[in-house]
Write a protein that holds these residues in place. Structure first.
Motif, PDB file in Angstrom:
ATOM      1  N   MET A  13       6.544   2.428  45.102  1.00 18.84           N
ATOM      2  CA  MET A  13       6.973   3.179  43.919  1.00 18.84           C
ATOM      3  C   MET A  13       6.354   2.542  42.683  1.00 18.84           C
ATOM      4  N   GLN A  14       5.763   3.308  41.787  1.00 13.07           N
ATOM      5  CA  GLN A  14       5.154   2.792  40.586  1.00 13.07           C
ATOM      6  C   GLN A  14       6.223   2.465  39.556  1.00 13.07           C
ATOM      7  N   LEU A  15       5.833   1.637  38.573  1.00 14.95           N
ATOM      8  CA  LEU A  15       6.776   1.153  37.586  1.00 14.95           C
ATOM      9  C   LEU A  15       7.423   2.290  36.797  1.00 14.95           C
ATOM     10  N   ALA A  16       6.627   3.296  36.406  1.00 16.79           N
ATOM     11  CA  ALA A  16       7.188   4.427  35.659  1.00 16.79           C
ATOM     12  C   ALA A  16       8.269   5.136  36.467  1.00 16.79           C
ATOM     13  N   GLN A  17       8.041   5.295  37.764  1.00 13.83           N
ATOM     14  CA  GLN A  17       9.035   5.933  38.620  1.00 13.83           C
ATOM     15  C   GLN A  17      10.301   5.101  38.707  1.00 13.83           C
ATOM     16  N   GLN A  18      10.147   3.785  38.755  1.00 14.84           N
ATOM     17  CA  GLN A  18      11.310   2.906  38.809  1.00 14.84           C
ATOM     18  C   GLN A  18      12.131   3.013  37.524  1.00 14.84           C
ATOM     19  N   ARG A  19      11.441   3.015  36.391  1.00 20.18           N
ATOM     20  CA  ARG A  19      12.158   3.140  35.112  1.00 20.18           C
ATOM     21  C   ARG A  19      12.910   4.471  35.055  1.00 20.18           C
ATOM     22  N   ARG A  20      12.257   5.543  35.458  1.00 19.39           N
ATOM     23  CA  ARG A  20      12.888   6.864  35.347  1.00 19.39           C
ATOM     24  C   ARG A  20      14.038   7.021  36.333  1.00 19.39           C
ATOM     25  N   ALA A  21      13.910   6.398  37.481  1.00 21.87           N
ATOM     26  CA  ALA A  21      15.033   6.406  38.429  1.00 21.87           C
ATOM     27  C   ALA A  21      16.226   5.653  37.852  1.00 21.87           C
ATOM     28  N   PHE A  22      15.950   4.531  37.176  1.00 19.98           N
ATOM     29  CA  PHE A  22      17.028   3.768  36.527  1.00 19.98           C
ATOM     30  C   PHE A  22      17.683   4.605  35.430  1.00 19.98           C
ATOM     31  N   ILE A  23      16.877   5.302  34.640  1.00 17.43           N
ATOM     32  CA  ILE A  23      17.416   6.145  33.574  1.00 17.43           C
ATOM     33  C   ILE A  23      18.314   7.235  34.152  1.00 17.43           C
TER      34      ILE A  23
END
Length: 264
Positions: free
Chosen positions: A1-11
């Motif tokens: 999973m790319q970093l942007a996807q991780q951030r958006r999943a957290f959001i």
């Protein structure tokens, strides 16, 4: 999973839990710039997952980030699922190896496979596994499909997911995958609100020679948090007669084969 996807999943997890997020808090929690957070919120808003407000974002009306339990989903679109299951079951050949994903429509298909001779069923669905085990107790093991259960951690929809499930699935080869989805759209493809289940579904798709999606008309246009396959990856899409003409047109032009159960 790319970093942007991780951030958006957290959001999205924060929005699901708290109902809203603030840009300043996300900057601190994620250790990124204000501009990066705003870009993430823009991307989520463009997908209809959040609604931007001054200083942050709130859950968008009708957003599909909550994951219903298996029993709750069983009560939805019953006649349509039954028709789809009958049509999809006809795709299964005796002596083959079939994977059945989690989901109520996929489970309805599995119920119609109990009499297929010499069948092997691989599944990450606890209800599908119980269905086969119950039939085995009633009829004897030789009279029902051979069951292979992936293992893994259960989700609210009774799917087994995670690294163990993916490891088992990746070591196998199946002739046909019967695959359910929480949402289906032209832009997002197949989606689910559960990130781990999306990853396990990708593993199932990778193990299958052919992929048959089973989804009733209420799934069309719904977009959940995590995508796991584009429409052009689907070999056969089985739906019901309630699918709108616009959806049928998109599917007919994109998937390998479209089957509409109950259509004249």
């Amino acid at each position: 999973m790319q970093l942007a996807q991780q951030r958006r999943a957290f959001i999205m997890e924060t929005v699901r839990r708290d109902g809203a997020v603030r840009v300043a808090e996300l900057v601190e929690r994620l250790a990124v710039s204000d501009m990066t957070v705003r870009r993430d919120l823009d991307a989520l808003a463009a997908r209809g997952l959040v609604e931007k407000v001054y200083g942050g974002a709130v859950a968008a009306p009708g957003t599909r980030v909550e994951e219903p339990g298996f029993d709750a989903k069983t009560a939805l679109a019953g006649p349509a699922k039954a028709a789809i299951a009958e049509t999809a079951a006809a795709l299964v050949e005796p002596g083959s190896v079939v994977a059945v994903s989690a989901g109520t429509t996929a489970c309805a298909v599995a119920a119609r496979l109990l009499d297929v001779p010499r069948l092997t069923v691989l599944t990450n669905s606890l209800p599908v596994a119980e269905l086969v085990r119950s039939a085995s107790r009633d009829r004897g093991e030789a009279a029902v499909p051979t069951l292979l259960l992936t293992g893994g951690a259960p989700t609210p929809s009774a799917a087994l997911v995670g690294p163990l499930a993916e490891l088992v699935i990746s070591s196998l080869h199946v002739d046909l995958l019967i695959l359910g989805a929480h949402g289906v759209s032209e832009e997002a493809g197949l989606t689910t609100p559960n990130l781990a289940e999306a990853q396990t579904n990708r593993a199932l798709i990778g193990a299958a020679r052919r992929v048959a999606v089973v989804a009733d008309h209420t799934k069309w246009g719904a977009v959940a948090l995590s995508g796991f396959a584009p429409l052009d990856r689907i070999d056969c899409f089985v739906t019901d007669a309630g699918m709108p003409a616009s959806g049928r047109e998109v599917l007919a032009d994109t998937v390998g084969e479209l089957l509409v159960a109950g259509a004249e």
